[in-house]
Design a protein around this motif. Structure first.
Motif, PDB file in Angstrom:
ATOM      1  N   ARG A 242      -5.533   1.466  -0.532  1.00  0.00           N
ATOM      2  CA  ARG A 242      -6.656   1.205   0.367  1.00  0.00           C
ATOM      3  C   ARG A 242      -6.531   2.058   1.627  1.00  0.00           C
ATOM      4  O   ARG A 242      -5.431   2.266   2.133  1.00  0.00           O
ATOM      5  CB  ARG A 242      -6.690  -0.280   0.751  1.00  0.00           C
ATOM      6  CG  ARG A 242      -6.994  -1.201  -0.420  1.00  0.00           C
ATOM      7  CD  ARG A 242      -6.856  -2.661  -0.031  1.00  0.00           C
ATOM      8  NE  ARG A 242      -5.457  -3.063   0.088  1.00  0.00           N
ATOM      9  CZ  ARG A 242      -5.049  -4.253   0.537  1.00  0.00           C
ATOM     10  NH1 ARG A 242      -5.945  -5.141   0.945  1.00  0.00           N
ATOM     11  NH2 ARG A 242      -3.767  -4.553   0.583  1.00  0.00           N
TER      12      ARG A 242
ATOM     13  N   ASP B 143      -5.830  -5.260  -5.383  1.00  0.00           N
ATOM     14  CA  ASP B 143      -5.606  -4.317  -4.276  1.00  0.00           C
ATOM     15  C   ASP B 143      -4.930  -3.055  -4.760  1.00  0.00           C
ATOM     16  O   ASP B 143      -3.713  -3.015  -4.954  1.00  0.00           O
ATOM     17  CB  ASP B 143      -4.739  -4.958  -3.189  1.00  0.00           C
ATOM     18  CG  ASP B 143      -5.405  -6.152  -2.542  1.00  0.00           C
ATOM     19  OD1 ASP B 143      -6.644  -6.222  -2.594  1.00  0.00           O
ATOM     20  OD2 ASP B 143      -4.699  -7.003  -1.982  1.00  0.00           O
TER      21      ASP B 143
ATOM     22  N   ASP C  89       0.829  -1.202   0.000  1.00  0.00           N
ATOM     23  CA  ASP C  89       0.000   0.000   0.000  1.00  0.00           C
ATOM     24  C   ASP C  89       0.865   1.255   0.000  1.00  0.00           C
ATOM     25  O   ASP C  89       0.578   2.221  -0.728  1.00  0.00           O
ATOM     26  CB  ASP C  89      -0.924   0.003   1.226  1.00  0.00           C
ATOM     27  CG  ASP C  89      -1.948   1.118   1.165  1.00  0.00           C
ATOM     28  OD1 ASP C  89      -2.899   1.019   0.377  1.00  0.00           O
ATOM     29  OD2 ASP C  89      -1.783   2.116   1.902  1.00  0.00           O
TER      30      ASP C  89
ATOM     31  N   LEU D 258      -5.669  -4.207   6.512  1.00  0.00           N
ATOM     32  CA  LEU D 258      -5.644  -4.604   5.118  1.00  0.00           C
ATOM     33  C   LEU D 258      -5.727  -6.126   5.020  1.00  0.00           C
ATOM     34  O   LEU D 258      -4.885  -6.840   5.560  1.00  0.00           O
ATOM     35  CB  LEU D 258      -4.368  -4.093   4.446  1.00  0.00           C
ATOM     36  CG  LEU D 258      -4.163  -2.571   4.496  1.00  0.00           C
ATOM     37  CD1 LEU D 258      -2.892  -2.180   3.760  1.00  0.00           C
ATOM     38  CD2 LEU D 258      -5.371  -1.834   3.926  1.00  0.00           C
TER      39      LEU D 258
END
Length: 328
Positions: free
Chosen positions: A165, A162, A137, A170
């Motif tokens: 996010r 993904d 991320d 997560l």
């Protein structure tokens, strides 16, 4: 208890500030009978996405009812380039290029582990948290920031589902791939060999760029009582890698001094004989973001605002290293 600064990242506000600070506009006069839609479209501006920024830029220049005035000149934001980067996720895939300060730079970003290997695993409030998801991320957020300044970014580890996010926890999965679309091996050495080969092939194809840099992002795993600052490794004989590590360390220190002046920052720089540092051709830095098992360190990356702050700070460090490189 250590408090971590929360920074919100708003593309819209940054765009407006950039327009005012850099006088990044031209003038255009309204024709008779033109409303907002026709006027903006004639000037290659999207009414759907840029109307509010146009109004903000021209505050005080409308009728009492907020309409355009025929014959009057208005500031038109110069065309902002956008990139569509689907890997960033539906809500983030449109990347506005804020400036061109990193034009010519090629950055390789690697999120540690992935696929069948989650990396370090921790728990908090009954939730399982894994290294690969949080590193990924932050890598995506870094990539978006670097792209917005004109850099070319290669995401070496990619997850088809993904994007960026904002959840605190997560959800772990195992469907990450290695560029371009290779399944990630379970065993450690083949996994590293695969991603190093992908980077080196890309680097050969990017040989026209004189500035290529590799960032490898990980989280550490230590005892719960061991809190660490973000720290960095580089190849022992890589002067460029060391300079980048120093720039990143200094940026982290400056940011902590700015936002938490009484905290101090003790993130270190060192050398290690790590496979990725030794076998990849671009100058590289291996970053450990903190201890996945320590509560204070967990705060650093569990909150999306903190992940964004880390991404921005590290990206700023890369940007400053590039600008210094260009001056030489």
């Amino acid at each position: 208890m250590i408090r971590y600064i929360l920074i919100s990242f708003t593309i819209f506000l940054l765009t407006i500030n950039s327009l005012h600070a850099q006088k990044n506009y031209e003038w255009s006069s309204v024709k008779n009978g033109e409303g907002f839609n026709s006027f903006l479209l004639r000037n290659h501006i999207s009414p759907a996405t840029d109307l509010e920024s146009f109004k903000e830029l021209n505050k005080g220049r409308f009728t009492k009812n907020g309409n355009l005035i025929a014959g009057k000149r208005y500031k038109i934001p110069l065309r902002i380039l956008t990139h569509q980067v689907s890997i960033l996720g539906e809500d983030h895939q449109t990347v506005k290029q804020m400036d061109t300060t990193m034009n010519g730079a090629v950055i390789y970003l690697v999120a540690g582990h992935g696929g069948p290997d989650p990396g370090a695993v921790g728990t908090i409030a009954g939730h399982k948290i894994t290294e690969d998801e949080y590193a990924y991320d932050i890598v995506l957020r870094m990539g978006k920031e670097l792209l917005s300044h004109g850099a070319k970014v290669h995401f070496i580890i990619q997850d088809p589902d993904d994007g960026i996010r904002d959840e605190k926890y997560l959800k772990p999965d195992k469907d990450e791939l290695c560029y371009p679309s290779q399944r990630i091996p379970r065993k450690h050495t083949p996994r590293l060999r695969q991603r190093a080969a992908a980077i080196n092939i890309l680097a050969r194809n990017e040989k026209k760029s004189t500035y290529q840099r590799l960032i490898i992002l990980h989280l550490d795993s230590r005892g719960k009582g061991n809190s660490t600052d973000v720290y960095f490794y580089h190849h022992a004989i890589s002067r460029k890698g060391k300079n980048l590590a120093l720039a990143l360390q200094q940026k982290m220190k400056d940011k902590y001094d700015e936002f938490q002046p009484n905290r101090g920052y003790e993130g270190t720089i060192g050398t290690r004989k790590l496979y990725m540092l030794q076998t990849t051709t671009p100058p590289s830095v291996f970053i450990e973001l903190g201890n996945i098992n320590n509560h204070n360190d967990q705060i650093r990356f569990l909150k999306s605002e903190n992940r964004q702050a880390l991404a921005m700070w590290l990206s700023e460090g890369i940007q400053e290293n590039y600008l210094l490189f260009k001056k030489k």
